[in-house]
Design a protein around this motif. Structure first.
Motif, mmCIF file in Angstrom:
data_model
loop_
_atom_site.group_PDB
_atom_site.id
_atom_site.type_symbol
_atom_site.label_atom_id
_atom_site.label_comp_id
_atom_site.label_asym_id
_atom_site.label_seq_id
_atom_site.Cartn_x
_atom_site.Cartn_y
_atom_site.Cartn_z
ATOM 1 N N PRO A 1 -5.736 1.226 -1.625
ATOM 2 C CA PRO A 1 -7.052 1.431 -1.016
ATOM 3 C C PRO A 1 -7.062 2.635 -0.080
ATOM 4 O O PRO A 1 -6.016 3.119 0.336
ATOM 5 C CB PRO A 1 -7.280 0.125 -0.241
ATOM 6 C CG PRO A 1 -5.910 -0.365 0.078
ATOM 7 C CD PRO A 1 -5.039 0.079 -1.065
ATOM 8 N N LYS A 2 -8.223 3.115 0.204
ATOM 9 C CA LYS A 2 -8.475 4.177 1.189
ATOM 10 C C LYS A 2 -8.007 5.565 0.765
ATOM 11 O O LYS A 2 -7.916 6.458 1.586
ATOM 12 C CB LYS A 2 -7.881 3.822 2.546
ATOM 13 C CG LYS A 2 -8.400 2.527 3.124
ATOM 14 C CD LYS A 2 -7.729 2.189 4.424
ATOM 15 C CE LYS A 2 -8.187 0.820 4.893
ATOM 16 N NZ LYS A 2 -7.346 0.279 5.927
ATOM 17 N N VAL A 3 -7.654 5.759 -0.495
ATOM 18 C CA VAL A 3 -7.249 7.083 -0.971
ATOM 19 C C VAL A 3 -8.067 7.478 -2.194
ATOM 20 O O VAL A 3 -7.564 8.136 -3.106
ATOM 21 C CB VAL A 3 -5.724 7.158 -1.272
ATOM 22 C CG1 VAL A 3 -4.901 7.051 -0.003
ATOM 23 C CG2 VAL A 3 -5.302 6.097 -2.258
ATOM 24 N N ASP A 4 -9.327 7.085 -2.212
ATOM 25 C CA ASP A 4 -10.176 7.326 -3.381
ATOM 26 C C ASP A 4 -10.381 8.811 -3.666
ATOM 27 O O ASP A 4 -10.416 9.224 -4.824
ATOM 28 C CB ASP A 4 -11.530 6.635 -3.199
ATOM 29 C CG ASP A 4 -11.393 5.116 -3.238
ATOM 30 O OD1 ASP A 4 -10.448 4.628 -3.880
ATOM 31 O OD2 ASP A 4 -12.239 4.440 -2.628
ATOM 32 N N ASP A 5 -10.507 9.628 -2.625
ATOM 33 C CA ASP A 5 -10.690 11.068 -2.842
ATOM 34 C C ASP A 5 -9.474 11.672 -3.536
ATOM 35 O O ASP A 5 -9.607 12.493 -4.446
ATOM 36 C CB ASP A 5 -10.946 11.785 -1.516
ATOM 37 C CG ASP A 5 -12.276 11.409 -0.890
ATOM 38 O OD1 ASP A 5 -13.168 10.956 -1.644
ATOM 39 O OD2 ASP A 5 -12.425 11.571 0.331
ATOM 40 N N ALA A 6 -8.291 11.259 -3.125
ATOM 41 C CA ALA A 6 -7.068 11.761 -3.748
ATOM 42 C C ALA A 6 -6.951 11.278 -5.187
ATOM 43 O O ALA A 6 -6.512 12.029 -6.072
ATOM 44 C CB ALA A 6 -5.848 11.321 -2.945
ATOM 45 N N LYS A 7 -7.376 10.047 -5.449
ATOM 46 C CA LYS A 7 -7.338 9.518 -6.819
ATOM 47 C C LYS A 7 -8.255 10.319 -7.740
ATOM 48 O O LYS A 7 -7.885 10.656 -8.858
ATOM 49 C CB LYS A 7 -7.764 8.052 -6.833
ATOM 50 C CG LYS A 7 -6.769 7.106 -6.221
ATOM 51 C CD LYS A 7 -7.324 5.691 -6.285
ATOM 52 C CE LYS A 7 -6.426 4.681 -5.680
ATOM 53 N NZ LYS A 7 -6.967 3.310 -5.807
ATOM 54 N N MET B 1 -2.057 -3.042 -17.768
ATOM 55 C CA MET B 1 -3.077 -4.067 -17.545
ATOM 56 C C MET B 1 -2.671 -5.083 -16.497
ATOM 57 O O MET B 1 -3.517 -5.685 -15.844
ATOM 58 C CB MET B 1 -3.410 -4.784 -18.855
ATOM 59 C CG MET B 1 -4.060 -3.908 -19.874
ATOM 60 S SD MET B 1 -5.667 -3.380 -19.272
ATOM 61 C CE MET B 1 -6.244 -2.419 -20.613
ATOM 62 N N THR B 2 -1.377 -5.315 -16.347
ATOM 63 C CA THR B 2 -0.929 -6.332 -15.394
ATOM 64 C C THR B 2 -0.488 -5.762 -14.055
ATOM 65 O O THR B 2 -0.287 -6.509 -13.108
ATOM 66 C CB THR B 2 0.243 -7.141 -15.981
ATOM 67 O OG1 THR B 2 1.312 -6.244 -16.311
ATOM 68 C CG2 THR B 2 -0.193 -7.906 -17.203
ATOM 69 N N ASP B 3 -0.377 -4.447 -13.958
ATOM 70 C CA ASP B 3 0.047 -3.820 -12.709
ATOM 71 C C ASP B 3 -1.104 -3.821 -11.706
ATOM 72 O O ASP B 3 -2.236 -3.509 -12.043
ATOM 73 C CB ASP B 3 0.496 -2.377 -12.963
ATOM 74 C CG ASP B 3 1.213 -1.760 -11.775
ATOM 75 O OD1 ASP B 3 1.415 -2.458 -10.770
ATOM 76 O OD2 ASP B 3 1.576 -0.582 -11.861
ATOM 77 N N ARG B 4 -0.814 -4.171 -10.494
ATOM 78 C CA ARG B 4 -1.863 -4.242 -9.471
ATOM 79 C C ARG B 4 -2.064 -2.912 -8.753
ATOM 80 O O ARG B 4 -3.021 -2.741 -8.023
ATOM 81 C CB ARG B 4 -1.533 -5.327 -8.472
ATOM 82 C CG ARG B 4 -1.496 -6.704 -9.115
ATOM 83 C CD ARG B 4 -1.424 -7.780 -8.093
ATOM 84 N NE ARG B 4 -1.254 -9.079 -8.686
ATOM 85 C CZ ARG B 4 -2.253 -9.895 -8.971
ATOM 86 N NH1 ARG B 4 -3.482 -9.522 -8.733
ATOM 87 N NH2 ARG B 4 -2.028 -11.065 -9.505
ATOM 88 N N LYS B 5 -1.157 -1.977 -8.949
ATOM 89 C CA LYS B 5 -1.305 -0.654 -8.348
ATOM 90 C C LYS B 5 -2.257 0.161 -9.211
ATOM 91 O O LYS B 5 -1.905 0.576 -10.304
ATOM 92 C CB LYS B 5 0.035 0.066 -8.254
ATOM 93 C CG LYS B 5 1.000 -0.545 -7.289
ATOM 94 C CD LYS B 5 2.273 0.264 -7.255
ATOM 95 C CE LYS B 5 3.264 -0.323 -6.301
ATOM 96 N NZ LYS B 5 4.516 0.422 -6.299
ATOM 97 N N THR B 6 -3.456 0.369 -8.730
ATOM 98 C CA THR B 6 -4.434 1.119 -9.502
ATOM 99 C C THR B 6 -4.452 2.576 -9.063
ATOM 100 O O THR B 6 -4.245 2.880 -7.900
ATOM 101 C CB THR B 6 -5.840 0.522 -9.325
ATOM 102 O OG1 THR B 6 -6.174 0.534 -7.938
ATOM 103 C CG2 THR B 6 -5.903 -0.892 -9.856
ATOM 104 N N VAL B 7 -4.683 3.440 -10.024
ATOM 105 C CA VAL B 7 -4.768 4.871 -9.722
ATOM 106 C C VAL B 7 -6.213 5.292 -9.650
ATOM 107 O O VAL B 7 -7.105 4.619 -10.059
ATOM 108 C CB VAL B 7 -4.024 5.727 -10.762
ATOM 109 C CG1 VAL B 7 -2.541 5.441 -10.704
ATOM 110 C CG2 VAL B 7 -4.560 5.500 -12.151
ATOM 111 N N ALA C 1 0.842 -1.198 0.000
ATOM 112 C CA ALA C 1 0.000 0.000 0.000
ATOM 113 C C ALA C 1 0.876 1.247 0.000
ATOM 114 O O ALA C 1 2.063 1.197 0.324
ATOM 115 C CB ALA C 1 -0.913 -0.004 1.217
ATOM 116 N N ASP C 2 0.281 2.352 -0.375
ATOM 117 C CA ASP C 2 0.979 3.638 -0.348
ATOM 118 C C ASP C 2 1.451 3.878 1.084
ATOM 119 O O ASP C 2 0.660 3.801 2.022
ATOM 120 C CB ASP C 2 0.014 4.741 -0.787
ATOM 121 C CG ASP C 2 0.725 6.017 -1.171
ATOM 122 O OD1 ASP C 2 1.768 6.312 -0.552
ATOM 123 O OD2 ASP C 2 0.258 6.718 -2.059
#
Length: 157
Positions: free
Chosen positions: A70-76, A151-157, A27-28
């Motif tokens: 996870p938990k940073v949806d507002d920042a995304k 597509m294969t990276d698990r770190k989503t923005v 996680a970040d």
């Protein structure tokens, strides 16, 4: 027990080998409040850079150290809105120059944001033709490997 009660049981809770989202990647390391504060300060800085006409620096600043996990949806969402402002402000003739100036990591992050924006139909800030232009030019510069890495990276923005 009624004949349909079995459908309401969550059988995944009994699975010992269940894979959680937190286990897929690190996680970040920043806490969510810090990530949101950073996104807000970047957004303000980017607006100033756009007003000056320095879109290259604005693009780099948004794509470097992008929020993930996870938990940073507002920042995304704030970062996506800021990036869309830059993409819509860039003239189509300047896109290849802007893309070539990015590092490969920033190119991958840009591709992630392009796909995220394309997945938001009806979103007011999304200009589909601009997104497709950016995607085309980014694919020409970074190649198909950029798409595969995103597509294969698990770190989503």
């Amino acid at each position: 027990m009624a004949s349909s009660d079995f459908r309401k049981i969550n059988i995944d809770q009994y699975d010992e080998d269940q894979l959680l989202e937190e286990e897929l990647y690190e996680a970040d390391p920043r806490d969510p409040a810090t990530v949101l504060a950073d996104a807000k300060s970047k957004a303000a800085g980017v607006r100033g850079l756009i007003a000056k006409g320095d879109l290259g620096t604005a693009l780099n600043s948004v794509l470097e150290n992008a929020p993930y996990g996870p938990k940073v949806d507002d920042a995304k969402i704030l970062t996506l809105q800021t990036l869309l402002l830059i993409l819509n402000s860039t003239k189509p003739a300047e896109i290849p120059t802007r893309v070539k100036a990015l590092s490969s990591d920033c190119q991958d992050t840009l591709m992630k944001y392009l796909y995220k924006a394309m997945a938001m139909p009806g979103y007011a800030d999304v200009n589909s033709s601009a997104l497709l232009s950016w995607h085309e030019k980014l694919t020409e510069v970074a190649g198909i490997g950029c798409i595969v890495r995103v597509m294969t990276d698990r770190k989503t923005v």
